[in-house]
Each structure stands twice: as structure tokens, then as C-alpha cells.
Design a protein around this motif. Structure first.
Motif, PDB file in Angstrom:
ATOM      1  N   SER A  79       1.269   0.328  -2.696  1.00  0.00           N
ATOM      2  CA  SER A  79       2.744   0.468  -2.633  1.00  0.00           C
ATOM      3  C   SER A  79       3.031  -1.069  -3.470  1.00  0.00           C
ATOM      4  N   PRO A  80       3.692  -1.481  -4.800  1.00  0.00           N
ATOM      5  CA  PRO A  80       4.742  -2.184  -4.647  1.00  0.00           C
ATOM      6  C   PRO A  80       6.529  -2.941  -4.300  1.00  0.00           C
ATOM      7  N   LEU A  81       6.281  -1.979  -3.531  1.00  0.00           N
ATOM      8  CA  LEU A  81       7.807  -1.371  -2.805  1.00  0.00           C
ATOM      9  C   LEU A  81       7.049  -2.289  -1.365  1.00  0.00           C
ATOM     10  N   THR A  82       6.004  -2.198  -1.383  1.00  0.00           N
ATOM     11  CA  THR A  82       5.319  -2.249   0.369  1.00  0.00           C
ATOM     12  C   THR A  82       6.237  -3.629   0.995  1.00  0.00           C
ATOM     13  N   LEU A  83       6.096  -4.715   0.446  1.00  0.00           N
ATOM     14  CA  LEU A  83       6.901  -5.882   1.007  1.00  0.00           C
ATOM     15  C   LEU A  83       7.578  -6.269  -0.357  1.00  0.00           C
ATOM     16  N   ILE A  84       9.064  -7.129   0.339  1.00  0.00           N
ATOM     17  CA  ILE A  84       9.637  -7.957  -0.444  1.00  0.00           C
ATOM     18  C   ILE A  84      10.574  -8.544  -0.543  1.00  0.00           C
ATOM     19  N   ALA A  85       9.886  -9.768  -1.128  1.00  0.00           N
ATOM     20  CA  ALA A  85      10.587 -11.242  -0.333  1.00  0.00           C
ATOM     21  C   ALA A  85      11.780 -11.188  -0.088  1.00  0.00           C
ATOM     22  N   VAL A  86      12.266 -11.499   0.474  1.00  0.00           N
ATOM     23  CA  VAL A  86      13.757 -11.837   1.452  1.00  0.00           C
ATOM     24  C   VAL A  86      14.457 -13.178   2.333  1.00  0.00           C
ATOM     25  N   THR A  87      15.129 -13.736   1.762  1.00  0.00           N
ATOM     26  CA  THR A  87      15.918 -14.790   3.037  1.00  0.00           C
ATOM     27  C   THR A  87      15.078 -15.142   3.998  1.00  0.00           C
ATOM     28  N   ALA A  88      15.557 -15.608   4.903  1.00  0.00           N
ATOM     29  CA  ALA A  88      15.388 -15.362   6.546  1.00  0.00           C
ATOM     30  C   ALA A  88      16.077 -15.135   7.462  1.00  0.00           C
ATOM     31  N   LYS A  89      17.364 -15.580   6.162  1.00  0.00           N
ATOM     32  CA  LYS A  89      18.844 -15.173   6.941  1.00  0.00           C
ATOM     33  C   LYS A  89      19.163 -13.368   7.258  1.00  0.00           C
ATOM     34  N   SER A  90      18.412 -13.045   5.692  1.00  0.00           N
ATOM     35  CA  SER A  90      18.725 -11.365   5.525  1.00  0.00           C
ATOM     36  C   SER A  90      17.883 -10.796   6.402  1.00  0.00           C
ATOM     37  N   ASN A  91      16.528 -10.905   6.414  1.00  0.00           N
ATOM     38  CA  ASN A  91      15.987 -10.730   7.243  1.00  0.00           C
ATOM     39  C   ASN A  91      16.212 -10.436   8.691  1.00  0.00           C
ATOM     40  N   ARG A  92      16.740 -11.397   9.202  1.00  0.00           N
ATOM     41  CA  ARG A  92      17.483 -11.595  10.392  1.00  0.00           C
ATOM     42  C   ARG A  92      18.787 -10.865  10.480  1.00  0.00           C
ATOM     43  N   SER A  93      20.185 -10.603   9.095  1.00  0.00           N
ATOM     44  CA  SER A  93      20.781  -9.861   9.241  1.00  0.00           C
ATOM     45  C   SER A  93      20.196  -7.848   9.428  1.00  0.00           C
ATOM     46  N   LYS A  94      19.351  -7.853   8.384  1.00  0.00           N
ATOM     47  CA  LYS A  94      19.181  -6.103   8.737  1.00  0.00           C
ATOM     48  C   LYS A  94      18.254  -6.115   9.797  1.00  0.00           C
ATOM     49  N   SER A  95      16.938  -6.858  10.337  1.00  0.00           N
ATOM     50  CA  SER A  95      16.597  -6.622  11.161  1.00  0.00           C
ATOM     51  C   SER A  95      15.840  -5.012  11.539  1.00  0.00           C
ATOM     52  N   ALA A 121      17.997   2.287  -1.489  1.00  0.00           N
ATOM     53  CA  ALA A 121      17.842   3.773  -0.690  1.00  0.00           C
ATOM     54  C   ALA A 121      16.745   4.512  -1.844  1.00  0.00           C
ATOM     55  N   ALA A 122      16.346   4.119  -3.193  1.00  0.00           N
ATOM     56  CA  ALA A 122      15.584   4.472  -3.645  1.00  0.00           C
ATOM     57  C   ALA A 122      13.523   4.460  -3.161  1.00  0.00           C
ATOM     58  N   GLU A 123      14.215   2.818  -3.324  1.00  0.00           N
ATOM     59  CA  GLU A 123      12.488   2.390  -2.002  1.00  0.00           C
ATOM     60  C   GLU A 123      12.723   2.265  -0.116  1.00  0.00           C
ATOM     61  N   TRP A 124      13.639   2.403   0.196  1.00  0.00           N
ATOM     62  CA  TRP A 124      13.952   2.831   1.546  1.00  0.00           C
ATOM     63  C   TRP A 124      13.211   4.138   1.484  1.00  0.00           C
ATOM     64  N   THR A 125      13.246   5.828   0.682  1.00  0.00           N
ATOM     65  CA  THR A 125      13.373   6.643   0.733  1.00  0.00           C
ATOM     66  C   THR A 125      11.895   6.850   0.150  1.00  0.00           C
ATOM     67  N   SER A 126      10.989   6.245  -0.895  1.00  0.00           N
ATOM     68  CA  SER A 126       9.469   6.035  -0.852  1.00  0.00           C
ATOM     69  C   SER A 126       8.970   5.538   0.284  1.00  0.00           C
ATOM     70  N   THR A 127       9.737   4.544   0.386  1.00  0.00           N
ATOM     71  CA  THR A 127       8.001   4.499   1.785  1.00  0.00           C
ATOM     72  C   THR A 127       8.403   5.313   3.111  1.00  0.00           C
ATOM     73  N   LYS A 128       9.547   6.101   3.189  1.00  0.00           N
ATOM     74  CA  LYS A 128      10.211   7.575   4.172  1.00  0.00           C
ATOM     75  C   LYS A 128       8.886   8.039   3.820  1.00  0.00           C
ATOM     76  N   LEU A 129       8.679   9.094   2.307  1.00  0.00           N
ATOM     77  CA  LEU A 129       8.079   9.740   2.452  1.00  0.00           C
ATOM     78  C   LEU A 129       6.707   9.549   1.675  1.00  0.00           C
ATOM     79  N   ARG A 130       6.877   7.955   1.908  1.00  0.00           N
ATOM     80  CA  ARG A 130       4.757   7.655   0.834  1.00  0.00           C
ATOM     81  C   ARG A 130       4.203   7.811   2.913  1.00  0.00           C
ATOM     82  N   TRP A 131       4.739   7.664   3.903  1.00  0.00           N
ATOM     83  CA  TRP A 131       4.301   8.062   4.623  1.00  0.00           C
ATOM     84  C   TRP A 131       4.639   8.745   6.049  1.00  0.00           C
ATOM     85  N   ASP A 132       6.117   9.786   5.281  1.00  0.00           N
ATOM     86  CA  ASP A 132       5.676  10.765   5.631  1.00  0.00           C
ATOM     87  C   ASP A 132       6.550  10.667   7.087  1.00  0.00           C
TER      88      ASP A 132
END
Length: 100
Positions: free
Chosen positions: A25-41, A60-71
Motif C-alpha cells: 500500500s502506498p499509504l504504509t509509510l509517509i515521510a514526516v519530520t522527527a518533531k511531527s513523529n514525536r508529537s504523534k507518537s 483520516a482517510a488514510e488512517w481508516t484505510s490502514t485500519k480496514l486493510r489490516w482488519d
């Protein structure tokens, strides 16, 4: 932690490895800054949203897609947050293919 809490705790080693190495899935990994990654955790959309307002519908769509993709399940707070975002994003479509 989010995957574990959403049902991944019951996965066998093969499924965990497939998730960790998902290249299907192209949604698997999305490059973000280290600051953003730490913020999200390991927070879900009820606890964290991207700071860029114009990206929230796509997130939100990508989050939902991943949840559905992996049940994977969503807890009530996460579900409510996603439903609220869906109402704010009527032209956004969730697209996914079930992981094998």
C-alpha cells in the motif's frame, strides 16, 4: 502500541512481520519530520491530528484505510473522531485493499 491495542496483540509472528514490512500500500509509510513523529507518537485521531488543516481529511482517510486493510478495531473515541472528520470531509473517499 496502536496496532497492538486495536487487535494486533492476537496476530501471529507472520502477520506482525507482514504488517511491519507492508509494501503493498502506498499509504504504509509517509515521510514526516522527527518533531511531527514525536508529537504523534502512538496516538489515534481522537488524540492527535496533523497540524496542517488541509491534510486532515486525507489523514483520516488514510488512517481508516490502514485500519480496514489490516482488519483492526477502533475504540469508541477514535470512532467518534473519525465519524466527525467524515462529516467534515464529504468528498473524501476511503480506498483500501485487504492485506494478505
Amino acid at each position: 502500541a496502536e496496532v497492538h491495542d486495536s487487535g494486533g496483540f492476537a496476530w501471529d509472528a507472520v502477520r506482525r512481520e507482514a504488517y511491519a514490512n507492508d509494501q503493498g500500500s502506498p499509504l504504509t509509510l509517509i515521510a514526516v519530520t522527527a518533531k511531527s513523529n514525536r508529537s504523534k507518537s502512538d496516538k489515534d485521531p481522537a488524540q492527535w491530528m496533523p497540524p496542517a488543516d488541509d491534510y486532515r481529511c486525507q489523514y483520516a482517510a488514510e488512517w481508516t484505510s490502514t485500519k480496514l486493510r489490516w482488519d483492526l478495531a477502533a475504540d469508541e473515541a477514535e470512532r467518534e473522531a473519525l465519524l466527525g472528520l467524515a462529516a467534515e470531509c464529504p468528498s473524501t473517499t476511503v480506498v483500501y485493499e485487504t492485506a494478505s
